[in-house]
Motif scaffolding. Structure first.
Motif, PDB file in Angstrom:
ATOM      1  N   LEU A 147     -25.110   3.270 -27.133  1.00  0.00           N
ATOM      2  CA  LEU A 147     -25.261   4.602 -27.730  1.00  0.00           C
ATOM      3  C   LEU A 147     -23.913   5.055 -28.268  1.00  0.00           C
ATOM      4  N   MET A 148     -23.960   5.665 -29.453  1.00  0.00           N
ATOM      5  CA  MET A 148     -22.756   6.258 -30.038  1.00  0.00           C
ATOM      6  C   MET A 148     -22.898   7.774 -29.955  1.00  0.00           C
ATOM      7  N   GLY A 170     -16.798  16.912 -19.943  1.00  0.00           N
ATOM      8  CA  GLY A 170     -17.057  15.493 -19.714  1.00  0.00           C
ATOM      9  C   GLY A 170     -17.957  15.268 -18.518  1.00  0.00           C
ATOM     10  N   GLU A 171     -17.769  16.070 -17.476  1.00  0.00           N
ATOM     11  CA  GLU A 171     -18.623  15.927 -16.284  1.00  0.00           C
ATOM     12  C   GLU A 171     -20.077  16.248 -16.608  1.00  0.00           C
ATOM     13  N   LEU A 172     -20.300  17.329 -17.384  1.00  0.00           N
ATOM     14  CA  LEU A 172     -21.669  17.685 -17.733  1.00  0.00           C
ATOM     15  C   LEU A 172     -22.298  16.619 -18.618  1.00  0.00           C
ATOM     16  N   LEU A 173     -21.554  16.072 -19.573  1.00  0.00           N
ATOM     17  CA  LEU A 173     -22.086  15.034 -20.443  1.00  0.00           C
ATOM     18  C   LEU A 173     -22.461  13.798 -19.636  1.00  0.00           C
ATOM     19  N   ALA A 174     -21.637  13.435 -18.669  1.00  0.00           N
ATOM     20  CA  ALA A 174     -21.944  12.277 -17.833  1.00  0.00           C
ATOM     21  C   ALA A 174     -23.227  12.508 -17.042  1.00  0.00           C
ATOM     22  N   ASN A 175     -23.437  13.732 -16.544  1.00  0.00           N
ATOM     23  CA  ASN A 175     -24.659  14.038 -15.799  1.00  0.00           C
ATOM     24  C   ASN A 175     -25.885  13.992 -16.721  1.00  0.00           C
ATOM     25  N   MET A 176     -25.757  14.448 -17.934  1.00  0.00           N
ATOM     26  CA  MET A 176     -26.871  14.426 -18.881  1.00  0.00           C
ATOM     27  C   MET A 176     -27.290  12.977 -19.167  1.00  0.00           C
ATOM     28  N   MET A 182     -28.381   6.407 -18.293  1.00  0.00           N
ATOM     29  CA  MET A 182     -27.255   5.874 -19.081  1.00  0.00           C
ATOM     30  C   MET A 182     -25.940   6.131 -18.359  1.00  0.00           C
ATOM     31  N   ASP A 183     -24.980   5.277 -18.608  1.00  0.00           N
ATOM     32  CA  ASP A 183     -23.636   5.431 -18.066  1.00  0.00           C
ATOM     33  C   ASP A 183     -22.666   5.591 -19.237  1.00  0.00           C
ATOM     34  N   MET A 184     -21.595   6.339 -18.993  1.00  0.00           N
ATOM     35  CA  MET A 184     -20.619   6.548 -20.060  1.00  0.00           C
ATOM     36  C   MET A 184     -20.006   5.236 -20.534  1.00  0.00           C
ATOM     37  N   GLN A 185     -19.972   4.242 -19.684  1.00  0.00           N
ATOM     38  CA  GLN A 185     -19.419   2.954 -20.075  1.00  0.00           C
ATOM     39  C   GLN A 185     -20.296   2.238 -21.105  1.00  0.00           C
ATOM     40  N   GLN A 186     -21.543   2.663 -21.233  1.00  0.00           N
ATOM     41  CA  GLN A 186     -22.457   2.057 -22.202  1.00  0.00           C
ATOM     42  C   GLN A 186     -22.436   2.776 -23.557  1.00  0.00           C
ATOM     43  N   THR A 187     -21.572   3.752 -23.682  1.00  0.00           N
ATOM     44  CA  THR A 187     -21.524   4.559 -24.905  1.00  0.00           C
ATOM     45  C   THR A 187     -20.181   4.395 -25.609  1.00  0.00           C
ATOM     46  N   HIS A 188     -20.192   4.794 -26.858  1.00  0.00           N
ATOM     47  CA  HIS A 188     -18.932   4.878 -27.631  1.00  0.00           C
ATOM     48  C   HIS A 188     -18.756   6.328 -28.061  1.00  0.00           C
ATOM     49  N   PRO A 189     -17.983   7.140 -27.313  1.00  0.00           N
ATOM     50  CA  PRO A 189     -17.761   8.537 -27.697  1.00  0.00           C
ATOM     51  C   PRO A 189     -16.714   8.629 -28.799  1.00  0.00           C
TER      52      PRO A 189
END
Length: 282
Positions: A147-148, A170-176, A182-189
């Motif tokens: 995910l991008m 960042g904490e709220l985005l990670a919870n969403m 999904m994990d933040m490591q699977q995304t490209h922010p």
């Protein structure tokens, strides 16, 4: 009455003035040239016969050839008169008549050219080969992602922290993301504007200039979908730019986590969109 020229004539002949009548009036000569002619004639008559013959022979000598007529003489080429510089009075006269000197026209043309060069050109999107240059520059930092995630620009807190989605945002985005597996490591922010200046409402020109760079990130990440954060991306005028970036990829838009922290009631709207995203990422 007796003309003075005859008086001189008689004197030249040696007759003298004794024969003149008493009371005779002497008239002035008609001209000095006429008197000179008469005197020469008298001297000729008074001269001995051999001298008279010599004088006649000299008079019969041929005259020297006349000079060539002016029409046959080649006239020297006439030089063009140098152009006089235009004085201040002359320039003022031309100005009063609505006319301009050549120098004034040249100065105005040079000023117009300088003004055109000083006006910045309208920013144009970079050609496709710029995307390739961005890809070469970012190839070591952008990794493939499922995910991008795209925001419009870094926040002031992100600029201080040196990374996107720092702090509570960042904490709220990670919870969403965790809510949909999904994990933040699977995304490209990333952010559309790669700048330190906080500009949540950029104009179209800035968006167009940043398009090659963010497109290069998308091509390197090869995501399955794109998640846009913020109301800016919900405006209809941004739809064409988003389509140009994403092509045929699925696109989703939720309120920015910073806004959700200020307006918790909008979390339900965000949750509905996240569930649609989850169906795509299975």
């Amino acid at each position: 009455m007796l003309s003075s020229r005859y008086l001189h004539l008689h004197e030249a002949l040696g007759l003298g003035p004794m024969w003149l009548k008493r009371g005779a009036v002497v008239l002035p000569a008609e001209s000095e040239q006429a008197v000179a002619v008469d005197v020469r004639a008298a001297e000729k008559l008074a001269a001995p016969p051999e001298k008279q013959q010599q004088a006649s022979a000299q008079e019969q000598k041929p005259l020297p050839p006349a000079t060539e007529p002016a029409s046959q003489v080649t006239a020297a080429p006439r030089r063009a008169a140098p152009t006089a510089p235009i004085s201040g009075a002359h320039a003022a006269t031309l100005a009063s008549l609505g006319l301009k000197t050549l120098r004034q026209k040249e100065r105005e043309a040079a000023a117009d050219e300088a003004a055109q060069q000083a006006v910045p050109a309208e920013p144009q999107p970079d050609p496709d080969n710029t995307v390739a240059r961005h890809k070469q520059r970012l190839s070591e930092t952008v990794r493939p992602a499922k995910l991008m995630i795209v925001s419009i620009c870094p926040s002031p807190e992100d600029n201080i922290a040196g990374r996107l989605f720092s702090g509570k945002v960042g904490e709220l985005l990670a919870n969403m993301l965790a809510a949909i597996g999904m994990d933040m490591q699977q995304t490209h922010p990333t952010s559309w504007l790669d700048a330190t200046e906080f500009n949540p409402n950029p104009d179209t020109a800035k968006l167009a200039r940043a398009l090659p760079r963010i497109r290069a990130e998308l091509e390197l990440a090869e995501p399955q979908a794109v998640l846009f954060l913020g109301q800016f991306f919900t405006a209809p005028e941004q739809a064409d730019m988003m389509d140009e970036l994403c092509g045929g990829l699925p696109v989703f838009t939720v309120p920015h986590p910073a806004r959700l922290l200020r307006h918790p009631l909008q979390k339900a709207e965000a949750w509905a969109e996240l569930k649609r995203l989850r169906e795509v990422l299975k």
